[in-house]
Design an enzyme around this catalytic site. Structure first.
Site, PDB file in Angstrom:
ATOM      1  N   GLY A  14       0.819  -1.220   0.000  1.00  0.00           N
ATOM      2  CA  GLY A  14       0.000   0.000   0.000  1.00  0.00           C
ATOM      3  C   GLY A  14       0.845   1.259   0.000  1.00  0.00           C
ATOM      4  N   ARG A  82       2.252 -13.481   2.537  1.00  0.00           N
ATOM      5  CA  ARG A  82       2.770 -14.839   2.701  1.00  0.00           C
ATOM      6  C   ARG A  82       4.076 -14.876   3.486  1.00  0.00           C
ATOM      7  NH1 ARG A  82       3.676 -18.108  -2.618  1.00  0.00           N
ATOM      8  NH2 ARG A  82       3.909 -16.116  -3.708  1.00  0.00           N
ATOM      9  N   VAL A 118      -5.639  -6.043  -4.557  1.00  0.00           N
ATOM     10  CA  VAL A 118      -4.259  -6.536  -4.608  1.00  0.00           C
ATOM     11  C   VAL A 118      -4.042  -7.662  -3.586  1.00  0.00           C
ATOM     12  CG1 VAL A 118      -1.816  -5.844  -4.615  1.00  0.00           C
ATOM     13  CG2 VAL A 118      -3.552  -4.160  -5.206  1.00  0.00           C
ATOM     14  N   ASN A 120      -4.118 -11.075  -1.556  1.00  0.00           N
ATOM     15  CA  ASN A 120      -4.112 -12.464  -2.023  1.00  0.00           C
ATOM     16  C   ASN A 120      -4.977 -13.372  -1.158  1.00  0.00           C
ATOM     17  OD1 ASN A 120      -2.487 -12.914  -4.382  1.00  0.00           O
ATOM     18  ND2 ASN A 120      -0.755 -12.078  -3.202  1.00  0.00           N
ATOM     19  N   HIS A 175      -3.543 -15.966 -10.413  1.00  0.00           N
ATOM     20  CA  HIS A 175      -2.255 -15.520  -9.878  1.00  0.00           C
ATOM     21  C   HIS A 175      -1.776 -16.576  -8.899  1.00  0.00           C
ATOM     22  CE1 HIS A 175       0.838 -12.744  -8.789  1.00  0.00           C
ATOM     23  NE2 HIS A 175       0.373 -12.484  -7.596  1.00  0.00           N
TER      24      HIS A 175
END
Ligand code: APR
Length: 308
Positions: A14, A82, A118, A120, A175
């Site tokens: 961000g 992640r 954006v 995930n 993705h």
């Protein structure tokens, strides 16, 4: 008149995205996070850089959605990133709660905005945000293909010792591990890559691209990639705010295109002031089409987990 862009989540992606957009000078920026002081501090720091980057935009950080009211574009980066050993899909249960709640608040304060997701797992979070917002599909889409393409372009340019500018790639699908780099359509200075590199070398660059996010996670150990994801998002903002009608790979909700219905997956789209202005349907070989459908099915499995 300058536009207004709000970015939800003032973490690595961000904040980097905010600064990239601030440098363009065409939109005021609101950074929002749940952590008190974090968006305020980063926003003020960026504002103090504006005399140096020669930009007259306003940048502010907040914990209050009221400040995001009537944004033209809202970028959702909130969520957890992640760590080594995790796949993007492992984030689904945590990030779905965050993206659901964030989307509800965004819609309440900016009912006419365009949402760029954006967080995930990207395709599933985009579909969730689309579902919750009840916006039309041209106004809710996700960033992933520009990043995946940029990674592939970087590796090809390095391998051939040419400018990244000369390399054009096509990456479709979700993705994640099932993304579909269509090597047949990749060119270097207009020459198909298949004429420039042997098949096994192309395959190893494809493999590195598919695992590109994981490569960075393993190096960073505490989080995931952010410079390339953030600048990829800024390129989408650019295309929208400047009404560029740019063809870019984005995660879009398909309604029959490519024989896929009711699922978000990465495809080339035309981005302009209305968001997605056209979904570009490439003619795929049967193998490429099958790989794209397999990728869409992997996204659908996550959507089923979310019970949408
Ligand atoms: N509302 C607002 N902000 C939130 C919320 C929420 N409900 N929940 C978490 N956040 C904020 C966190 O406080 C943090 O500052 O989101 C930010 C996430 O930042 P990072 O942890 O630095 O993660 P980042 O690398 O920016 O990745 C964000 O983008 O690429 C994807 O997989 C990545 O899903 C992840 C997202």
């Amino acid at each position: 008149m300058r536009g207004k862009i709000s970015i939800i989540g003032a973490g690595n992606v961000g904040a980097t995205c905010a600064f990239s957009i601030a440098e363009k000078g065409y939109a005021d920026i609101v950074l929002l996070d749940i952590i008190e002081g974090l968006p305020q501090g980063k926003g003020l720091d960026m504002l103090e850089a504006t005399p140096i980057i020669d930009s007259d935009v306003e940048i502010m950080g907040t914990n209050d959605y009221k400040e995001t009211a009537n944004s033209d574009i809202v970028i959702i980066t909130s969520g957890v990133a992640r760590k080594p050993g995790m796949s993007r899909d492992d984030l689904v249960l945590t990030n779905m709660k965050i993206v659901r709640e964030v989307t509800e608040k965004v819609v309440q304060h900016s009912p006419n905005c365009i949402i760029v997701v954006v967080s995930n797992p990207l395709d599933a979070m985009t579909q969730l945000s689309l579902h919750i917002s009840k916006f039309p599909r041209n106004r809710v889409f996700g960033q992933s293909g520009i990043l995946d393409s940029a990674r592939f372009r970087t590796f090809i340019a390095q391998e051939l010792n040419v400018s990244v500018k000369n390399v054009s790639t096509c990456v479709l699908g979700g993705h994640g591990d099932t993304m579909v780099p269509v090597t047949r359509l990749c060119t270097v200075g207009g020459v198909p890559i298949t004429e420039l590199l042997p098949e096994e070398e192309i395959n190893s660059l494809v493999e590195r691209t598919v695992k590109g996010g994981g490569e960075i996670v393993n190096l960073l150990k505490t989080g995931s990639a952010f410079y390339a994801p953030a600048t990829a998002t800024a390129q989408m903002v650019n295309a929208i705010i400047l009404d560029k009608k740019e063809i870019l790979p984005c995660a879009a909700y398909l309604e029959g295109e490519y024989g896929i219905n009711g699922v978000v997956v990465g495809v080339p789209v035309k981005l302009g002031k209305n968001g997605i202005e056209q979904i570009i349907e490439l003619k795929l070989t049967p193998e490429e089409g099958a790989a794209l459908k397999k990728s869409a099915n992997a996204v659908r499995e996550l959507i089923d987990i979310m019970n949408l």
